[in-house]
Scaffold this motif. Sequence first.
Motif, short mmCIF file in Angstrom:
data_model
loop_
_atom_site.label_atom_id
_atom_site.label_comp_id
_atom_site.label_asym_id
_atom_site.label_seq_id
_atom_site.Cartn_x
_atom_site.Cartn_y
_atom_site.Cartn_z
N ALA A 1 47.87 45.70 43.72
CA ALA A 1 48.20 45.03 42.68
C ALA A 1 48.79 45.95 41.63
CB ALA A 1 47.15 44.24 41.85
N ASP B 1 55.14 40.44 40.55
CA ASP B 1 53.78 39.71 40.52
C ASP B 1 53.18 39.74 41.76
OD1 ASP B 1 52.10 37.76 40.24
OD2 ASP B 1 53.38 36.11 39.52
N PRO B 2 51.98 40.46 41.75
CA PRO B 2 51.32 40.60 42.93
C PRO B 2 50.71 39.24 43.70
CG PRO B 2 49.87 41.52 41.24
CD PRO B 2 51.25 41.36 40.69
N LEU B 3 50.28 38.37 42.67
CA LEU B 3 49.73 37.14 43.20
C LEU B 3 50.97 36.26 43.59
CD1 LEU B 3 47.10 36.64 40.36
CD2 LEU B 3 46.81 37.46 42.64
N ALA B 4 51.96 36.30 43.32
CA ALA B 4 53.04 35.32 43.74
C ALA B 4 53.53 35.84 45.38
CB ALA B 4 54.33 35.19 42.88
N SER C 1 44.97 35.25 50.44
CA SER C 1 44.35 34.98 49.16
C SER C 1 44.26 36.04 48.10
CB SER C 1 43.10 34.44 49.76
OG SER C 1 42.11 34.35 48.64
N PRO C 2 44.13 35.88 47.11
CA PRO C 2 43.96 36.88 45.91
C PRO C 2 42.47 37.65 46.19
CG PRO C 2 44.66 34.70 44.74
CD PRO C 2 44.36 34.44 46.13
N LEU D 1 51.59 37.50 47.31
CA LEU D 1 50.39 37.32 48.18
C LEU D 1 50.60 35.90 48.65
CD1 LEU D 1 47.35 39.09 46.29
CD2 LEU D 1 48.17 39.38 48.71
N ALA D 2 50.71 34.89 47.75
CA ALA D 2 50.97 33.34 48.21
C ALA D 2 52.19 33.50 49.00
CB ALA D 2 51.38 32.73 47.10
N ARG E 1 52.39 45.85 40.00
CA ARG E 1 52.76 45.67 38.63
C ARG E 1 53.65 46.80 38.13
NH1 ARG E 1 46.95 43.78 38.62
NH2 ARG E 1 47.05 41.50 38.51
N LEU F 1 42.26 41.34 47.41
CA LEU F 1 42.62 42.20 46.39
C LEU F 1 40.93 42.69 45.75
CD1 LEU F 1 45.54 41.06 44.25
CD2 LEU F 1 45.38 42.34 46.43
N HIS F 2 40.14 41.78 46.00
CA HIS F 2 38.78 42.18 45.47
C HIS F 2 37.66 42.44 46.37
CE1 HIS F 2 40.51 40.95 41.77
NE2 HIS F 2 41.00 39.84 42.37
#
Length: 333
Positions: free
Chosen positions: A14, A23-26, A34-35, A28-29, A18, A38-39
Amino acid sequence: MSKLVRSASLTNYAEVARAAGIDPLALLADVGLSPACLHDPDLRIPSEAVRGLLEASAIAGGIDNFGLRMAETRQLSNLGAVALVAREEPTVRRVVRALVRHSRRLNESLFVKLDEAEGIAVIREELLLGQGGSRQATELLVGVTFRNLKFFLGPAWNPLRVCFAHPAPRDPSLHFRVFGYAVYFGQDFNGLVCTTRDMDAPNPMADPVMARYARQLLEDSSGSGRMSTVDSVRHILLVLLPSGQCSIDQVAQQLGVDRRTVHRRLLREGTTFTEVMNTIRREMSAHYIDDGTRPLSQVAELLGFSALSAFSRWYKQQFGEVAGRRRREVPRT
């Protein structure tokens, strides 16, 4: 059946995305991830999706070294339980063999081999993926291995050659900054060329007591697949303890979350960070005290204490006796 990789493969994704204006979430989708990847570093996710994500990110950001940018900040501890086993091997050769032996725990698409002949050691790394380019995933892979070897051989070390099968990038300046100038493209394989003398180098961090403990942890976690938060924190602490940099903030950074998230997850599993830390220290101190081969000042350092006096106070609080007395009472054979 899809081959899987640990979600730790996306450590720092991420941040790099950035920085490149992506946009990392876009993205990924777009590849169906899933987001949560990243966690939580111990999710098992499709290798092909990770490959597609890195290639798409490089195109979206207009940069052909996206994977290498991710590799720049990787640490040995990102390998999870495998890092614990590798760190305690007595020589660099044994370290590399441990990484080869356990490579499929990290990435089921990964083929790694160590060949040695006539003073030369070749570490070959290939990703067995489907259709589509894999430049970014390959450069991430080789970059991580390079950084792991530097961890053991020192910051001044460089391999004889860094080899990539794909063509050279438009601007190789990042490659030269990361690897030095012995980087070659269009080669027959991906990987590193070193000397057997590099492989012979002793690992000053090797600890037989910790090695047995680390191997047991790896065996205990092998059947369950994904580790609990408690186990993840334990593994990270075992890597960080000897450095003294083992606060909850440092552990949270390794997990890619903030300290409140670590607290919350541990509470859900019925414990706290302090309890996990004390449990590891109690277990390891018992091994070291009974082993009797290390001075107490070194035991204190290995357990992450800044001074022998701090260790002595902690030990008496935990066990109700002083460490020196316990050591004298242990029978010697």
